[in-house]
Each structure stands twice: as structure tokens, then as C-alpha cells.
Write a protein that holds these residues in place. Structure first.
Motif, PDB file in Angstrom:
ATOM      1  N   SER A  13       0.825  -1.224   0.000  1.00 48.35           N
ATOM      2  CA  SER A  13       0.000   0.000   0.000  1.00 48.35           C
ATOM      3  C   SER A  13       0.851   1.263   0.000  1.00 48.35           C
ATOM      4  O   SER A  13       0.440   2.295   0.514  1.00 48.35           O
ATOM      5  CB  SER A  13      -0.923  -0.008   1.215  1.00 48.35           C
ATOM      6  OG  SER A  13      -0.149  -0.025   2.404  1.00 48.35           O
ATOM      7  N   GLU A  35      -1.635  -5.826   2.730  1.00 52.67           N
ATOM      8  CA  GLU A  35      -0.538  -5.046   3.317  1.00 52.67           C
ATOM      9  C   GLU A  35      -0.067  -5.753   4.580  1.00 52.67           C
ATOM     10  O   GLU A  35      -0.866  -6.047   5.463  1.00 52.67           O
ATOM     11  CB  GLU A  35      -1.028  -3.625   3.618  1.00 52.67           C
ATOM     12  CG  GLU A  35      -0.124  -2.791   4.510  1.00 52.67           C
ATOM     13  CD  GLU A  35       1.303  -2.641   3.986  1.00 52.67           C
ATOM     14  OE1 GLU A  35       1.504  -2.178   2.851  1.00 52.67           O
ATOM     15  OE2 GLU A  35       2.238  -3.007   4.754  1.00 52.67           O
ATOM     16  N   LEU A 218      -5.029   6.766  -0.992  1.00 52.52           N
ATOM     17  CA  LEU A 218      -5.766   5.617  -0.439  1.00 52.52           C
ATOM     18  C   LEU A 218      -7.146   6.034   0.053  1.00 52.52           C
ATOM     19  O   LEU A 218      -8.118   5.288  -0.076  1.00 52.52           O
ATOM     20  CB  LEU A 218      -4.971   4.959   0.701  1.00 52.52           C
ATOM     21  CG  LEU A 218      -3.709   4.208   0.257  1.00 52.52           C
ATOM     22  CD1 LEU A 218      -2.882   3.770   1.462  1.00 52.52           C
ATOM     23  CD2 LEU A 218      -4.072   2.983  -0.602  1.00 52.52           C
ATOM     24  N   ILE A 229      -8.920  -3.013   1.944  1.00 60.30           N
ATOM     25  CA  ILE A 229      -7.520  -3.155   2.369  1.00 60.30           C
ATOM     26  C   ILE A 229      -7.467  -4.144   3.523  1.00 60.30           C
ATOM     27  O   ILE A 229      -8.140  -3.958   4.541  1.00 60.30           O
ATOM     28  CB  ILE A 229      -6.917  -1.807   2.835  1.00 60.30           C
ATOM     29  CG1 ILE A 229      -7.036  -0.731   1.742  1.00 60.30           C
ATOM     30  CG2 ILE A 229      -5.459  -1.987   3.231  1.00 60.30           C
ATOM     31  CD1 ILE A 229      -6.501   0.640   2.146  1.00 60.30           C
TER      32      ILE A 229
END
Ligand code: FAD
Length: 491
Positions: A13, A35, A218, A229
Motif C-alpha cells: 500500500s 498489506e 488511499l 484493504i
């Protein structure tokens, strides 16, 4: 094992991952991002500052891992700053949702056009300077400190002293833009809002002021509703399936690093954006363990972006040195790039130690005359790096020239206080290359020998860009993903 199918997966990320996520989500695609680090915003855990290192200070370490003065003990936690140690070089990287943007100094420097053309002869430089760099400045919220504030603010004495000394020694200085919100900074100086840059927050995260990726790319991507995410999800290896899809073995951990679940993710399209070292590790390890096909160029043309740290002690001690109070956000640089004998750029870096140590710190960025190579050591199961003092010899010569010239004009000594022999040849903040655009990939980052795998991060840049790299990484990612979407790669 829990199995998840996702059409498009992004690993990492940081800048490359965040740009890819936003543009794909805007195009209406559903994206899952894995991530390995923590989602700090969601966790509600504050970042710690440099004088009181806590949870965010290091990735699963018992002691702090800053470039120097590691006198602090820690309880291992999935912190924001990690360091990968090799024999002749230590490489610092960011971990967490936002990648390197969480820990970096926010310096948003556009490369010199002539050097960009030299590094990327096949790219349309005109288009980069008219379109992609301006776009990236807007998205990353790049801004510049007010000159009057800089002149008056006691927290920028280190910059004023650094610039005056550079001028006296005959060097040219430049103002360096940043993603830290300087309007916020002016308010924090007046104590109207909580302090961050003036509270020694930076390499373990900023609680305020800094527009890291979680606040820009993001956030915008999440607002589309198309991005999921998954933090604390570390991809261990990748397999290529017969139908050209990918299977990822993933470990979900808790914040102590313990594995809480082994998971499998299948995807049709895979974007590798795990940062230069993370992406190379995944490709090379998967090749060694799963016969994953990789191109012969993978691992080649790796460089430290010419990073070379150095410092000077006894900087004007009688006039009060570089200041006891220091902002963590650098705004000054010395530009010696046009010097044929000693071309370099250096940041006038802060050293916010809470007291006046009359020491100046510099992170030089040099050309990389001799590139290194990354490979995978199957016996010890780790990356190995072909890089030694011969790769940094010219950088050391430049640092020596710089320090001597500064000391001759201004007094001071080479800093033995910061580094063993006064030179930090082994400090690297900017690992680049190993999966070079147009060599290991096609012209838009699609990996050679693959139909559905793309690399979009710092590994695309061939080891050097002459300035701090995230503006360039972001611009290249914008360029690649725009063209990949246009070519219907994600249809
Ligand atoms: P990254 O930002 O490194 O993101 C990669 C992400 O992938 C990370 O979050 C990582 O945790 C994740 N990841 C890796 N492997 C896996 C895996 N197996 N599974 C799941 N996730 C994984 N640059 C500048 O331009 N200006 C500066 O002022 C500046 N200061 C810096 C200061 C410091 C202390 C450091 C360390 C760096 C600094 N940099 C600066 C460099 C800049 O931050 C990096 O060049 C940039 O972040 C690289 O972007 P990227 O997209 O390649 O990857």
C-alpha cells in the motif's frame, strides 16, 4: 485454509499500490489490497516521536533501528519502520497502510528533466513534466514553506545555518517542497493545534500535518467503495497456475508478529507494489520455491539512489549551533548536480534530539556509477545483495569533498559523533531498481514472461533518479496504470 477469490489483487500500500488502487477503483474495478503492516488509522494507536519511541518505532524489534543513537528498548510490535541489514548496506523501509509515506520526510522533489531523460531515454519526458508530475503534486498535496515563516521560526535554525554555511562555501541551495501541510505547521507553531513536526514526529509516523498516502490516494480510493484493504496480511509466496491465474500464500498476523491464520488468495490479475525490496523478494523467492517464471533482468540494475549520509560536528558552536528545537520536516537542499567532478544533491537534514548537539546532518544523493544486483539465497532463505564499498567509492569521494569544503569555509569537523569514521556509506533510504521499466517489464510495467502480472513501485526505476524518489515513483505508476487500463488489461 480460508480461500478468497479476488479479480484484482494489489500487494503493498505504498506509492505504486495506492496509485494503482485509485485509478482501478475509479474505473469501476473491485480491488483487494494486501498489506503486511498495520492500518494505523483504524487501530487508533498513536505514532510515537523520536524522543519517546513506542509501538510505532520499529517492525518487530527489541531496540530502535534509527540510523544512529539506538539507545531505546522496545516490546516487539508491528511498527512502521523496518530495516533490512546486508553486509555493506542497511536499507530502511516503511510498513503499514501507506507504506513508506508513513515514515519518510515528505520531501517531494521532482527530478531534473535532463537526468530524467538520461535515466528513462524511452519515456516521453515532455508529457511527464506537463502532465504526470503536476498531477502527482496535486494528488500528494505538495506545498512549500513560507519564506518569512522559515526566516522567523526557531525550529528552522538548522536550515538557516545550513544554507548560510553552504553559501559561504560557494554552494547553491534550493527550497524543497514537501507533503507536510505548512499551513498546519504555522498553526502548530502558534500552539493552535497539536504539534507533530515540532514534536519530533517523523520516522515513526506523524500524528498530524503530514499528508501521507492514507490521507490522499488511499482515502480517495476507499471513498469509491471499490477498495478493500487487508492489513497485517503478509504474502509469503506466489504460484502461477496453468490457467495463468495466480495463487498467493498469505499469513495473517497479530501485532506481535504471531501468525493467526494461513490464508490462500486466488486472483486473475496481480499487481506487485511491495516496494523495491518487497517485490524483488516475492519474485525471487517464488522463483526459487515454486518454479515461478521470472525474466533474466529481475534483480539487475539495483541501486541505492546514491544515498550517502554524512555530518559535521561543532557547527558554529559559539553562535548556538544548529538549534535545540528542530522541525523534523526538511525544507532545504544543496544542489551541486551540475558540477562535473562532484555531482550531488544533498538534503540539509534535521537532527531533532531535543538538545543542541551543534551537528549538521546531510543525506547526499549521488549518481550511481556502479549498479548492484539482488538475488535469492535459497539456503539461508533471504535476499542477497551484490553491493560493497566499490559501489559507493565515488559517493564517498563526493561526501569528503563536500565536508572539507564546508569545514574550510565555516569551521567544524567531520562527524565522528554520528558515524564511525564520519561517513554513513551503509545508510540507504531509497532502494530502487531490480525490475526496470522496459527491461524486466514491458513499457507499462507488465512483467515479461507473464500475462497477468504487473510491477508498479520503486523497482521500476533503474537504481538512481538523482533526488528523493517518491514523486517519480508516483508519476511512473500514474503513467503505467493509465496506459494499462487504456489497453484493457483489467477488463
Ligand atoms: P513502499 O512505499 O515501500 O510500499 C511498499 C509496501 O508494501 C509497504 O507498506 C510494505 O509493508 C508492503 N509489503 C512489502 N512486502 C509485502 C508482502 N510480502 N506482503 C504484503 N505487503 C508487503 N522519499 C522521498 O521522495 N522523500 C523523502 O523525504 C523520503 N524520506 C524517507 C525517509 C525514510 C526514513 C525512508 C525509509 C524512506 C524515505 N523516502 C523518501 C523513500 C520513499 O519513502 C520510498 O522510496 C517509497 O516509499 C517507495 O515507494 P514504493 O511504492 O516503491 O513502496
Amino acid at each position: 485454509k480460508e480461500i478468497t477469490d479476488a479479480p484484482i489483487l494489489i500487494i503493498g500500500s505504498g506509492y505504486g499500490g495506492a496509485v494503482s488502487a485509485l485509478r482501478l477503483c475509479e474505473a469501476g474495478k473491485k480491488v483487494v489490497m494486501l498489506e503486511m503492516g498495520l492500518n494505523w488509522e483504524k487501530s487508533g494507536i498513536p505514532f510515537s516521536n523520536m524522543l519517546k519511541p513506542g509501538k510505532s518505532a520499529a517492525w518487530l524489534k527489541k531496540k530502535t533501528i534509527a540510523p544512529f543513537m539506538n539507545i531505546f528498548s522496545l516490546t516487539p510490535f508491528t511498527g512502521t519502520l523496518d530495516r533490512m541489514d546486508f553486509e555493506h548496506i542497511n536499507i530502511w523501509v516503511g510498513r503499514g497502510v501507506g507504506g513508506g509515506s508513513l515514515v519518510n520526510g515528505g520531501m517531494a522533489v521532482t527530478p531534473k528533466e535532463s537526468y530524467f531523460r538520461e535515466v528513462f531515454p524511452d519515456l516521453d519526458a515532455k508529457k511527464f513534466y506537463s502532465t504526470y508530475f503536476p498531477l502527482v503534486h496535486k494528488e500528494l498535496k505538495v506545498n512549500v514553506i513560507g519564506e518569512q515563516f522559515l526566516k522567523d521560526c526557531p525550529y528552522y535554525k538548522f536550515t538557516r545555518v545550513g544554507e548560510a554555511e553552504a553559501h559561504k562555501a560557494g554552494f547553491k541551495t534550493i527550497r524543497v517542497p514537501n507533503v507536510y501541510d505548512f499551513q498546519y505547521m504555522e498553526k502548530e507553531y502558534k500552539n493552535e493545534v497539536p504539534r507533530s513536526a515540532f514534536n519530533t514526529e517523523v520516522i515513526y509516523g506523524n500524528n498530524h500535518g503530514k499528508n501521507s498516502l492514507d490521507k490522499t490516494y488511499l482515502k480517495k480510493a476507499l471513498d469509491t467503495g471499490n477498495l478493500e484493504i487487508l492489513d497485517l496480511h503478509c504474502v509469503d509466496n506466489i504460484k502461477l497456475n496453468d490457467d495463468k491465474t495466480y495463487t498467493l500464500n498469505v499469513q495473517q498476523t497479530d501485532t506481535s508478529g504471531a501468525v493467526v491464520a494461513d490464508k490462500v488468495f486466488n486472483c486473475k490479475k496481480l499487481i506487485l507494489a511491495a516496494g523495491t525490496m518487497g517485490t524483488l523478494k516475492l519474485l525471487l523467492k517464488s522463483n526459487a520455491t515454486n518454479n515461478f517464471p521470472i525474466h533474466e533482468q529481475i534483480g539487475k540494475s539495483w541501486g541505492n539512489n546514491g544515498n550517502f549520509m554524512t555530518g559535521r560536528n561543532w557547527v558554529k558552536p559559539l553562535s548556538g549551533g544548529t538549534g535545540a528545537k528542530q522541525s523534523t520536516i526538511p525544507v532545504g537542499g544543496i544542489d551541486n548536480w551540475e558540477d562535473k567532478e562532484h555531482p550531488f544533491f544533498t538534503e540539509i537534514a534535521p537532527l531533532p534530539m531535543g538538545m543542541d548537539v551543534a551537528t549538521a546532518l546531510y543525506l547526499l544523493i549521488n549518481r550511481v556509477d556502479k549498479k548492484g544486483e539482488v538475488s535469492y539465497d535459497s539456503i539461508n532463505k533471504k535476499l542477497s545483495l551484490n553491493w560493497d564499498q566499490s559501489n559507493t567509492a565515488k559517493m564517498k569521494e563526493n561526501a569528503d569533498y563536500f565536508i572539507k569544503k564546508m569545514n574550510r569555509a565555516n569551521g567544524g569537523t567531520r562527524s565522528h559523533f554520528l558515524f564511525n569514521n564520519g561517513f554513513g556509506a551503509d545508510v540507504c533510504y531509497h532502494p530502487l531498481g531490480g525490475c526496470v521499466l522496459g527491461k524486466a517489464t514491458n513499457e507499462y510495467g507488465k512483467l515479461n514472461n507473464h500475462d497477468n502480472l504487473y510491477v508498479l513501485d520503486g523497482s521500476l526505476i533503474p537504481g538512481t533518479i538523482g533526488v528523493n524518489p517518491f514523486v517519480t515513483i508516483t508519476a511512473i505508476a500514474e503513467y503505467c496504470i493509465e496506459n494499462l487500463i487504456r489497453q484493457n488489461e483489467f477488463a
